[in-house]
Scaffold this motif. Structure first.
Motif, PDB file in Angstrom:
ATOM      1  N   ARG A 170      -2.958  -4.640  -1.128  1.00 26.38           N
ATOM      2  CA  ARG A 170      -1.971  -3.753  -0.515  1.00 26.38           C
ATOM      3  C   ARG A 170      -0.757  -3.532  -1.413  1.00 26.38           C
ATOM      4  N   ASP A 219       1.029  13.172  -2.302  1.00 29.65           N
ATOM      5  CA  ASP A 219       0.246  11.932  -2.233  1.00 29.65           C
ATOM      6  C   ASP A 219      -0.885  12.018  -3.266  1.00 29.65           C
ATOM      7  N   TYR A 240      -0.663  10.883   8.006  1.00 24.89           N
ATOM      8  CA  TYR A 240       0.475  11.798   8.180  1.00 24.89           C
ATOM      9  C   TYR A 240       0.774  12.057   9.659  1.00 24.89           C
ATOM     10  N   ALA A 275      -3.100   9.597  -4.282  1.00 21.50           N
ATOM     11  CA  ALA A 275      -3.897   8.361  -4.193  1.00 21.50           C
ATOM     12  C   ALA A 275      -5.127   8.378  -5.108  1.00 21.50           C
ATOM     13  N   TYR A 276      -5.648   9.574  -5.403  1.00 20.78           N
ATOM     14  CA  TYR A 276      -6.886   9.669  -6.199  1.00 20.78           C
ATOM     15  C   TYR A 276      -6.668  10.326  -7.556  1.00 20.78           C
ATOM     16  N   SER A 323      -4.929   0.922  -4.670  1.00 26.15           N
ATOM     17  CA  SER A 323      -6.079   0.636  -3.810  1.00 26.15           C
ATOM     18  C   SER A 323      -7.355   1.341  -4.235  1.00 26.15           C
ATOM     19  N   LYS A 324      -7.250   2.428  -4.974  1.00 24.92           N
ATOM     20  CA  LYS A 324      -8.440   3.230  -5.243  1.00 24.92           C
ATOM     21  C   LYS A 324      -8.916   2.954  -6.666  1.00 24.92           C
ATOM     22  N   ALA A 330      -1.672  16.118   0.099  1.00 25.18           N
ATOM     23  CA  ALA A 330      -2.509  15.160  -0.625  1.00 25.18           C
ATOM     24  C   ALA A 330      -3.291  15.931  -1.672  1.00 25.18           C
ATOM     25  N   LEU A 366       4.609   5.898   2.788  1.00 29.37           N
ATOM     26  CA  LEU A 366       4.526   7.096   3.643  1.00 29.37           C
ATOM     27  C   LEU A 366       5.249   6.834   4.966  1.00 29.37           C
ATOM     28  N   GLY A 375       0.864  -1.178   0.000  1.00 29.44           N
ATOM     29  CA  GLY A 375       0.000   0.000   0.000  1.00 29.44           C
ATOM     30  C   GLY A 375       0.899   1.226   0.000  1.00 29.44           C
ATOM     31  N   SER A 376       0.364   2.366  -0.471  1.00 24.78           N
ATOM     32  CA  SER A 376       1.208   3.563  -0.438  1.00 24.78           C
ATOM     33  C   SER A 376       1.418   4.015   1.002  1.00 24.78           C
ATOM     34  N   ASN A 377       0.542   3.575   1.884  1.00 25.00           N
ATOM     35  CA  ASN A 377       0.712   3.816   3.313  1.00 25.00           C
ATOM     36  C   ASN A 377       2.099   3.380   3.802  1.00 25.00           C
ATOM     37  N   ASN A 391      -7.853  13.661   0.989  1.00 20.12           N
ATOM     38  CA  ASN A 391      -8.847  12.839   1.656  1.00 20.12           C
ATOM     39  C   ASN A 391      -8.837  13.261   3.115  1.00 20.12           C
ATOM     40  N   PHE A 422      -4.980  13.764   5.345  1.00 21.86           N
ATOM     41  CA  PHE A 422      -5.072  12.313   5.538  1.00 21.86           C
ATOM     42  C   PHE A 422      -4.490  11.890   6.901  1.00 21.86           C
ATOM     43  N   THR A 434      -1.184   4.726  -5.632  1.00 27.08           N
ATOM     44  CA  THR A 434      -1.677   3.470  -5.076  1.00 27.08           C
ATOM     45  C   THR A 434      -2.522   2.692  -6.071  1.00 27.08           C
TER      46      THR A 434
HETATM   47  C1  LIG Z   1      -6.377   5.602   0.583  1.00 26.40           C
HETATM   48  C2  LIG Z   1      -5.267   6.607   0.671  1.00 26.40           C
HETATM   49  C3  LIG Z   1      -3.920   6.249   0.594  1.00 26.40           C
HETATM   50  C4  LIG Z   1      -3.404   4.915   0.436  1.00 26.40           C
HETATM   51  O1  LIG Z   1      -3.806   3.824   0.716  1.00 26.40           O
HETATM   52  P1  LIG Z   1      -3.034   2.466   0.432  1.00 26.40           P
HETATM   53  O2  LIG Z   1      -4.131   1.506   0.355  1.00 26.40           O
HETATM   54  O3  LIG Z   1      -2.112   2.274   1.599  1.00 26.40           O
HETATM   55  O4  LIG Z   1      -2.264   2.633  -0.840  1.00 26.40           O
HETATM   56  C5  LIG Z   1      -2.956   7.217   0.640  1.00 26.40           C
HETATM   57  N1  LIG Z   1      -3.280   8.498   0.745  1.00 26.40           N
HETATM   58  C6  LIG Z   1      -4.536   8.902   0.809  1.00 26.40           C
HETATM   59  C7  LIG Z   1      -4.821  10.343   0.894  1.00 26.40           C
HETATM   60  C8  LIG Z   1      -5.567   7.972   0.799  1.00 26.40           C
HETATM   61  O5  LIG Z   1      -6.825   8.384   0.911  1.00 26.40           O
END
Ligand SMILES: *Cc1c(COP(=O)(O)O)cnc(C)c1O
Length: 370
Positions: A236, A195, A124, A197-198, A227-228, A164, A100, A95-97, A168, A121, A225
């Motif tokens: 992940r 970031d 952080y 992610a979207y 994930s979205k 971000a 981070l 995951g990008s988490n 989010n 988000f 990521t």
């Molecule tokens: C969902 C999200 C991520 C990442 O989620 P991963 O599933 O870990 O890749 C990262 N940044 C933001 C702002 C998100 O909303």
């Protein structure tokens, strides 16, 4: 127990509260004994996985006993080709988490500062505090990042700035010229984490794509990521792109096999699935219109969003509304942890899922607490 194992932890960890994920469907099923639940709580892709991802996963079954490729060669190659970036600047994460966290671990320590915006988000502040660093939170501007305030907050102690775009949980975004004006003013020894992610959902021509700035700004790290929009949240997998030196630093602390072979194969397979992304973006565009129109006709305010979610303001403590929606079988996301207690964040689902949310708002049980 004679030893207090909490106070034995590092100072940062002692003060942490865990990240609160969206409520899983089967948890609500167990709690209420109901079926047919709609989850619009974690900004997942409602379309279901790409057939290409499923096919790729099947191809991995026989190698289940083997470690995955710890360097993720094929996925990095696919990312590099798709985005036109160099492979040696890519770091893969669980995951990008994960990425981070790696950035925070590698660059933050007690005595230094990380800057991020109010309503940014939730990861952080957790990553910053876990590293023992000081969080510097700048006030939001109309729910979005105030980039001028973020520049003004830079001190000698600043090591990392988290942005971000879109953000989010607010769905707000900043333009190319906003971003250019910002990053120009950030000293080179401060890492800017962008970031995205979207990113795949954003259809605004003035949206700045982080990768286009990597050549000019060696302190920029872009995270993305699967994930979205790519619909692989369960697997992940995410990544960062930066200059190779930052990638080298992050790879020093990355767990050896942090992305498993199913995730590697599926992510590689979907990287060029343009059709799936287009369909996802289209469903999102229509679903966003469906939900925001309904909010308008119900007289509810919301924060205009370019992501696959929208935060709706109920003008009062939204927790009872969240709970009443749960009893109607609709899971959304409460925002109290973001200090937005009157809001609920709703992920855009399929048309019929969005309709379930909208209809639930008109149910007697929810109307009673609205
Ligand atoms: C969902 C999200 C991520 C990442 O989620 P991963 O599933 O870990 O890749 C990262 N940044 C933001 C702002 C998100 O909303």
């Amino acid at each position: 127990m004679s030893c207090d194992f909490v106070s034995l932890a590092t100072k940062g960890v002692q003060g942490l509260t865990p990240y609160q994920p969206g409520k899983p469907v089967d948890e609500l099923e167990r709690e209420l004994g109901i079926q047919n639940i709609v989850k619009l709580a974690s900004n997942e892709n409602p379309l279901g996985p790409s057939p290409k991802a499923l096919e790729a996963i099947k191809g991995q079954f026989e190698d289940l006993t083997r470690y995955p490729d710890g360097n993720g060669f094929l996925l990095k190659k696919a990312i590099a080709e798709h985005l036109g970036v160099a492979q040696d600047g890519i770091v893969l994460g669980n995951g990008s988490n994960d990425v981070l966290d790696l950035i925070a671990q590698a660059y933050l320590e007690p005595g230094c500062e990380a800057i991020f915006s109010e309503y940014a988000f939730a990861v952080y502040p957790i990553a910053t505090q876990a590293a023992g660093a000081t969080a510097v939170v700048t006030p939001a501007n109309n729910w979005g990042h105030d980039l001028d305030a973020m520049v003004a907050a830079i001190t000698e102690k600043t090591k990392v700035i988290f942005l971000a775009n879109p953000n989010n949980p607010t769905g707000t975004w900043f333009t190319k010229s906003d971003f250019e004006g910002f990053i120009e003013q950030v000293p080179e020894n401060v890492i800017v984490v962008l970031d995205e992610a979207y990113a795949e959902y954003v259809e605004e021509p003035e949206y700045p794509k982080g990768i286009e700035y990597l050549g000019e700004y060696s302190n920029l790290v872009v995270t993305r990521t699967y994930s979205k929009a790519y619909g692989l949240a369960s697997l992940r997998v995410g990544y960062s792109i930066s200059n190779p030196q930052i990638a080298d630093v992050l790879n020093r602390i990355r767990s050896p096999f942090n992305v498993d072979s199913f995730a590697l194969a599926a992510a590689t397979a979907v990287m060029n699935d343009v059709e799936y992304i287009q369909k996802s973006v289209e469903i999102n565009r229509k679903g966003m219109a469906q939900i925001t129109l309904a909010m308008e006709s119900l007289g509810l305010d919301y924060i205009p969003s370019v992501g696959n979610f929208v935060s709706v303001d109920f003008g009062k403590d939204a927790m009872p509304i969240y709970e009443a929606l749960l009893r109607e079988g609709v899971i959304v996301r409460p925002m109290a942890a973001y200090k937005m207690p009157t809001f609920l964040r709703v992920s855009i689902g399929l048309e019929e899922e969005n309709a379930r949310f909208i209809d639930a708002l008109s149910s007697d049980a929810v109307k009673a607490v609205l």
